[in-house]
Design a protein around this motif. Structure first.
Motif, PDB file in Angstrom:
ATOM      1  N   SER A  82      54.340 -15.978  50.891  1.00 30.06           N
ATOM      2  CA  SER A  82      55.252 -14.848  51.074  1.00 30.06           C
ATOM      3  C   SER A  82      55.867 -14.862  52.465  1.00 30.06           C
ATOM      4  O   SER A  82      55.174 -15.043  53.461  1.00 30.06           O
ATOM      5  CB  SER A  82      54.481 -13.535  50.860  1.00 30.06           C
ATOM      6  N   SER A  83      57.174 -14.690  52.488  1.00 32.43           N
ATOM      7  CA  SER A  83      57.903 -14.487  53.737  1.00 32.43           C
ATOM      8  C   SER A  83      59.066 -13.575  53.398  1.00 32.43           C
ATOM      9  O   SER A  83      59.342 -13.334  52.217  1.00 32.43           O
ATOM     10  CB  SER A  83      58.395 -15.831  54.296  1.00 32.43           C
ATOM     11  N   PRO A  84      59.757 -13.058  54.396  1.00 36.14           N
ATOM     12  CA  PRO A  84      60.862 -12.144  54.084  1.00 36.14           C
ATOM     13  C   PRO A  84      61.961 -12.798  53.248  1.00 36.14           C
ATOM     14  O   PRO A  84      62.668 -12.117  52.513  1.00 36.14           O
ATOM     15  CB  PRO A  84      61.394 -11.766  55.474  1.00 36.14           C
ATOM     16  N   GLU A  85      62.096 -14.105  53.356  1.00 36.11           N
ATOM     17  CA  GLU A  85      63.195 -14.782  52.663  1.00 36.11           C
ATOM     18  C   GLU A  85      62.773 -15.567  51.434  1.00 36.11           C
ATOM     19  O   GLU A  85      63.627 -16.072  50.689  1.00 36.11           O
ATOM     20  CB  GLU A  85      63.890 -15.757  53.612  1.00 36.11           C
ATOM     21  N   TYR A  86      61.485 -15.693  51.232  1.00 37.00           N
ATOM     22  CA  TYR A  86      61.039 -16.651  50.218  1.00 37.00           C
ATOM     23  C   TYR A  86      59.651 -16.278  49.696  1.00 37.00           C
ATOM     24  O   TYR A  86      58.790 -15.859  50.457  1.00 37.00           O
ATOM     25  CB  TYR A  86      60.998 -18.050  50.839  1.00 37.00           C
ATOM     26  N   VAL A  87      59.462 -16.441  48.377  1.00 32.52           N
ATOM     27  CA  VAL A  87      58.159 -16.208  47.762  1.00 32.52           C
ATOM     28  C   VAL A  87      57.922 -17.297  46.724  1.00 32.52           C
ATOM     29  O   VAL A  87      58.863 -17.745  46.061  1.00 32.52           O
ATOM     30  CB  VAL A  87      58.092 -14.823  47.072  1.00 32.52           C
ATOM     31  N   SER A  88      56.686 -17.731  46.600  1.00 31.04           N
ATOM     32  CA  SER A  88      56.373 -18.713  45.561  1.00 31.04           C
ATOM     33  C   SER A  88      54.942 -18.517  45.076  1.00 31.04           C
ATOM     34  O   SER A  88      54.134 -17.854  45.726  1.00 31.04           O
ATOM     35  CB  SER A  88      56.540 -20.140  46.082  1.00 31.04           C
ATOM     36  N   ASP A  89      54.657 -19.089  43.920  1.00 35.38           N
ATOM     37  CA  ASP A  89      53.309 -19.074  43.364  1.00 35.38           C
ATOM     38  C   ASP A  89      52.963 -20.456  42.855  1.00 35.38           C
ATOM     39  O   ASP A  89      53.817 -21.167  42.325  1.00 35.38           O
ATOM     40  CB  ASP A  89      53.216 -18.081  42.194  1.00 35.38           C
ATOM     41  N   SER A  90      51.710 -20.816  43.005  1.00 36.22           N
ATOM     42  CA  SER A  90      51.261 -22.091  42.458  1.00 36.22           C
ATOM     43  C   SER A  90      49.854 -21.943  41.901  1.00 36.22           C
ATOM     44  O   SER A  90      49.113 -21.052  42.291  1.00 36.22           O
ATOM     45  CB  SER A  90      51.281 -23.189  43.525  1.00 36.22           C
ATOM     46  N   TYR A  91      49.557 -22.822  40.969  1.00 36.36           N
ATOM     47  CA  TYR A  91      48.202 -22.915  40.428  1.00 36.36           C
ATOM     48  C   TYR A  91      47.742 -24.354  40.579  1.00 36.36           C
ATOM     49  O   TYR A  91      48.527 -25.292  40.409  1.00 36.36           O
ATOM     50  CB  TYR A  91      48.178 -22.513  38.955  1.00 36.36           C
ATOM     51  N   GLN A  92      46.462 -24.498  40.896  1.00 34.21           N
ATOM     52  CA  GLN A  92      45.906 -25.833  41.014  1.00 34.21           C
ATOM     53  C   GLN A  92      44.595 -25.911  40.241  1.00 34.21           C
ATOM     54  O   GLN A  92      43.778 -24.997  40.262  1.00 34.21           O
ATOM     55  CB  GLN A  92      45.630 -26.206  42.465  1.00 34.21           C
ATOM     56  N   GLY A  93      44.420 -27.020  39.548  1.00 33.01           N
ATOM     57  CA  GLY A  93      43.185 -27.236  38.802  1.00 33.01           C
ATOM     58  C   GLY A  93      42.764 -28.685  38.859  1.00 33.01           C
ATOM     59  O   GLY A  93      43.437 -29.529  39.464  1.00 33.01           O
ATOM     60  N   TYR A  94      41.661 -28.959  38.203  1.00 36.25           N
ATOM     61  CA  TYR A  94      41.151 -30.331  38.160  1.00 36.25           C
ATOM     62  C   TYR A  94      40.787 -30.652  36.721  1.00 36.25           C
ATOM     63  O   TYR A  94      40.006 -29.934  36.096  1.00 36.25           O
ATOM     64  CB  TYR A  94      39.921 -30.468  39.063  1.00 36.25           C
ATOM     65  N   ASP A  95      41.396 -31.689  36.183  1.00 39.53           N
ATOM     66  CA  ASP A  95      41.141 -32.119  34.816  1.00 39.53           C
ATOM     67  C   ASP A  95      39.963 -33.083  34.821  1.00 39.53           C
ATOM     68  O   ASP A  95      40.071 -34.209  35.322  1.00 39.53           O
ATOM     69  CB  ASP A  95      42.392 -32.798  34.250  1.00 39.53           C
ATOM     70  N   MET A  96      38.836 -32.614  34.260  1.00 39.80           N
ATOM     71  CA  MET A  96      37.618 -33.423  34.319  1.00 39.80           C
ATOM     72  C   MET A  96      37.753 -34.723  33.542  1.00 39.80           C
ATOM     73  O   MET A  96      37.171 -35.744  33.905  1.00 39.80           O
ATOM     74  CB  MET A  96      36.436 -32.614  33.782  1.00 39.80           C
ATOM     75  N   LYS A  97      38.488 -34.686  32.442  1.00 35.57           N
ATOM     76  CA  LYS A  97      38.587 -35.890  31.612  1.00 35.57           C
ATOM     77  C   LYS A  97      39.363 -37.001  32.316  1.00 35.57           C
ATOM     78  O   LYS A  97      38.954 -38.163  32.309  1.00 35.57           O
ATOM     79  CB  LYS A  97      39.261 -35.556  30.276  1.00 35.57           C
ATOM     80  N   THR A  98      40.468 -36.635  32.909  1.00 32.28           N
ATOM     81  CA  THR A  98      41.286 -37.650  33.578  1.00 32.28           C
ATOM     82  C   THR A  98      40.954 -37.770  35.064  1.00 32.28           C
ATOM     83  O   THR A  98      41.523 -38.610  35.756  1.00 32.28           O
ATOM     84  CB  THR A  98      42.781 -37.315  33.433  1.00 32.28           C
TER      85      THR A  98
END
Lengths: 171, 188
Positions: A82-98
């Motif tokens: 978060s900033s006054p000019e910009y906002v973003s969201d992300s998700y991160q995970g780990y795929d156990m199989k690969t």
């Protein structure tokens, strides 16, 4: 909708910082998605400084954002920038199989990015915006439990060009 | 995600369709707006972006009625309830949060003056993401991808009342559009 490169830099760099892998990560779970064992230090609010090199006629500059990292369903981590000019969201995970870390992002400029990593340090993928895609790379480093760093590059004209060098500290 | 990937993607579709639903009801839901009706002070509790950006202007102003909290039920997934929160965001955009017990999602919505198209960007905790566009603000089309899947999707929204709307989400299968989700959202 097209944004300045500085926004791209801040976005990718700060968001990617939410993915820094613990040095003692435990990837030994049986199946499904899991986060590194010792990622707890990431959770909370971080203050980030993003150094942007001179590029495409723009002078070098420094941006600041707040990065908030929280645990989310499916054993993933949610990062909110978060900033006054910009906002973003992300998700991160780990795929156990690969045995692959994944990171996805959406932001207020309409960009969607997807990156993967085998080592949890170097993430590579694509960024899509306005129907065009660009290769993106993030190299993330845990400096300490209260300081993390990410260097973001885009592949333009066949060459990797550093877009941002972001450092986040925890109060 | 593998075998569970189908379920994951399906659930992700449910959630993303809710987001598109909210955003796609601009034509169906938009009504004359007065400043007093749209005070954007109430952020989503617990949401990192609880401090809202300045109110929408220009083409985006018609979306103001969507700002707030909605409770939604996804019709083809057992009707699990989710909370949909819509806030203003920098750059004259809307920020959308979807929360359910098993998945969280975030997205952004805006208008591109150059192409005169609405756009919607989405990401969630199942690893799914999409980018969709719409010429009329009612029907959005685009591609949704997870780590193992990719599909072309379309969402069409119908206003049921001032505080309720329905969205049908379809997947492109050959030359046909096949229903994969329908949702009804009610404003709290």
């Amino acid at each position: 909708m097209r944004r300045p490169l500085t926004f791209i830099s801040i976005c990718l760099a700060v968001v990617a910082l939410g993915t820094v892998k613990s040095a003692s990560a435990d990837d030994s779970m049986m199946s499904g998605t899991a986060m590194p064992k010792n990622h707890a230090f990431l959770l909370g609010s971080w203050s980030c400084t993003v150094n942007l090199p001179a590029m495409m006629g723009a002078k070098a500059s420094t941006g600041r954002s707040t990065l908030t990292i929280s645990a989310s369903p499916n054993m993933t981590v949610h990062s909110h920038v978060s900033s006054p000019e910009y906002v973003s969201d992300s998700y991160q995970g780990y795929d156990m199989k690969t045995k692959t870390h994944w990171l996805i992002t959406a932001d207020t400029t309409g960009e969607v990015a997807s990156e993967t990593s085998k080592d949890g340090v170097t993430f590579m993928g694509m960024s899509w915006m306005n129907g065009t895609s660009t290769p993106v790379r993030d190299v993330e480093t845990k400096i300490s439990d209260t300081k993390i760093r990410d260097v973001t590059s885009l592949k333009m004209g066949g060459k990797w060009t550093m877009l941002a060098d972001a450092t986040c500290t925890k109060p | 995600m593998d075998d569970a990937g189908g379920r994951d993607l399906h659930e992700a579709l449910m959630l993303r369709s809710l987001m598109v639903a909210a955003l796609a009801c601009v034509v169906a839901c938009a009504q004359p707006v007065h400043a007093a009706d749209v005070a954007p002070a109430a952020g989503a509790a617990g949401a990192p972006g609880a401090a809202m950006a300045p109110n929408l202007t220009g083409a985006m102003a018609r979306w103001r009625p969507l700002i707030g909290t909605w409770t939604c039920a996804a019709g083809t997934s057992g009707g699990f309830p989710v909370t949909l929160t819509i806030l203003t965001a920098p750059g004259n955009t809307l920020q959308t949060w979807v929360r359910s017990p098993s998945v969280s999602a975030a997205g952004y919505f805006g208008y591109d003056d150059a192409t005169k198209a609405w756009w919607s960007a989405y990401t969630d905790s199942l690893g799914a993401r999409f980018f969709e566009t719409s010429r009329d603000g009612e029907t959005f089309t685009g591609t949704m991808e997870s780590q193992q899947h990719s599909m072309t999707i379309r969402a069409t929204t119908t206003r049921l009342s001032a505080t309720k709307f329905h969205t049908l989400t379809e997947e492109r299968s050959g030359a046909q559009w096949v229903k994969i989700a329908d949702n009804t959202c009610t404003k709290s």
